[in-house]
Write an enzyme that holds these catalytic residues in place. Structure first.
Site, PDB file in Angstrom:
ATOM      1  N   PRO A 240       0.806  -1.211   0.000  1.00 31.42           N
ATOM      2  CA  PRO A 240       0.000   0.000   0.000  1.00 31.42           C
ATOM      3  C   PRO A 240       0.839   1.259   0.000  1.00 31.42           C
ATOM      4  CG  PRO A 240       0.020  -1.022   2.156  1.00 31.42           C
ATOM      5  CD  PRO A 240       1.108  -1.616   1.363  1.00 31.42           C
ATOM      6  N   GLU A 241       0.478   2.164  -0.848  1.00 28.43           N
ATOM      7  CA  GLU A 241       1.045   3.511  -0.831  1.00 28.43           C
ATOM      8  C   GLU A 241      -0.101   4.445  -0.451  1.00 28.43           C
ATOM      9  OE1 GLU A 241       3.407   4.259  -4.375  1.00 28.43           O
ATOM     10  OE2 GLU A 241       3.669   2.123  -4.702  1.00 28.43           O
TER      11      GLU A 241
END
Length: 272
Positions: free
Chosen positions: A2-3
């Site tokens: 996840p960013e």
DNA sequence: GCTTACCTGTCG
DNA sequence: CGACAGGTAAGC
């Protein structure tokens, strides 16, 4: 995994679902997932606390409680999953956070890199968790501040700087490559060599790419799932990441190299 | 800066 | 079998 966009998608989903929920006793299937305080104190402290709202800085999700803050970082393969009843995924389940109404928030993580922290004050959160984290690049960094920060960090390559969470928080490997592509900048360029017009274009590209990532529900390259277990869709709209030897719209082949120790995709013709 | 470590899984 | 994977901290 996840960013910033993936974490923001999860935040937007969870906030209305969790607001007002009261925690019951957690089950720590892998106690080392808890970064603070010690696992026994974490388990003893959470029951009875009430969720007020959910914030985000970079890739950190902060669940604000009536007393204290529960913070989550998903690292590479973490997944926060909301379930209405006790049915749940058993594989990779590291922490179960049930509520008194029998719904629950589950933390799953194949690679076990992610962490949860319970802190009592904002000061403790800053000290224990967010010590080296810069401003959120989407919500807390205007163009003027971005240019100012750039001017103070002239050494090194632009890709390395964008990945540095102490410079600005939120970009990871996928979105960095996409931002540099949209702004026509070679990931290997030195920061000191960027013209102001390029820096401005980069800033606008960052906001645009992150907005698009959120709009399309995040990028599921492998493991990412939102809080309801669904896949993102932005992987179908990536311009360069993961597309080695495929064609750029300009007709050139997308190349892969290594920059700042990370696999890096770019178009040798569009990015200079 | 770069490399290694933390983990597990997948791909070639 | 080795290389690599969306992240980050710690070690030269």
């Amino acid at each position: 995994m996840p960013e910033l966009p993936e974490v923001e998608v999860i935040r937007r989903e969870l906030e209305p679902l969790l607001k007002g929920k009261v925690f019951a006793e957690p089950a720590l299937h892998m106690p080392s997932t808890i970064g603070h305080p010690n696992p026994d104190l974490f388990t003893a402290s959470l029951p009875g606390r009430i969720i007020k709202n959910i914030n985000r800085t970079g890739k950190y999700l902060m669940i604000k409680l009536d007393r204290g803050i529960l913070t989550v970082h998903l690292r590479m393969t973490g997944n926060l999953l909301y379930v209405e009843n006790s049915a749940f995924e058993k594989r990779f389940l590291r922490v179960s956070l049930p509520f008194i109404d029998c719904s629950a928030l589950h933390y799953l993580d194949m690679r076990r890199f992610g962490r949860l922290w319970l802190t009592e004050t904002e000061a403790e959160l800053k000290e224990m968790v967010l010590k080296r984290i810069g401003p959120d690049i989407l919500n807390d960094l205007c163009l003027e501040d971005f240019l100012e920060l750039l001017s103070r960090r002239q050494r090194g390559r632009i890709k390395a700087l964008l990945l540095d969470q102490g410079f600005a928080a939120g970009l990871g490997n996928i979105y960095t490559d996409e931002c540099l592509y949209r702004s026509g900048i070679d990931p290997n360029r030195r920061v000191q060599d960027l013209k102001e017009s390029e820096a401005e274009k980069l800033y606008q590209s960052i906001l645009g790419v992150l907005d698009d990532g959120i709009k399309y529900g995040g990028t599921t390259f492998r493991d990412y799932r939102n809080a309801r277990g669904a896949l993102g869709d932005f992987q179908n709209r990536l311009a360069v990441y993961g597309r080695k030897d495929e064609l750029c719209h300009c007709g050139a082949f997308i190349a892969k190299t290594k920059v700042a120790g990370r696999g890096t995709y770019y178009c040798p013709r569009c990015q200079k």
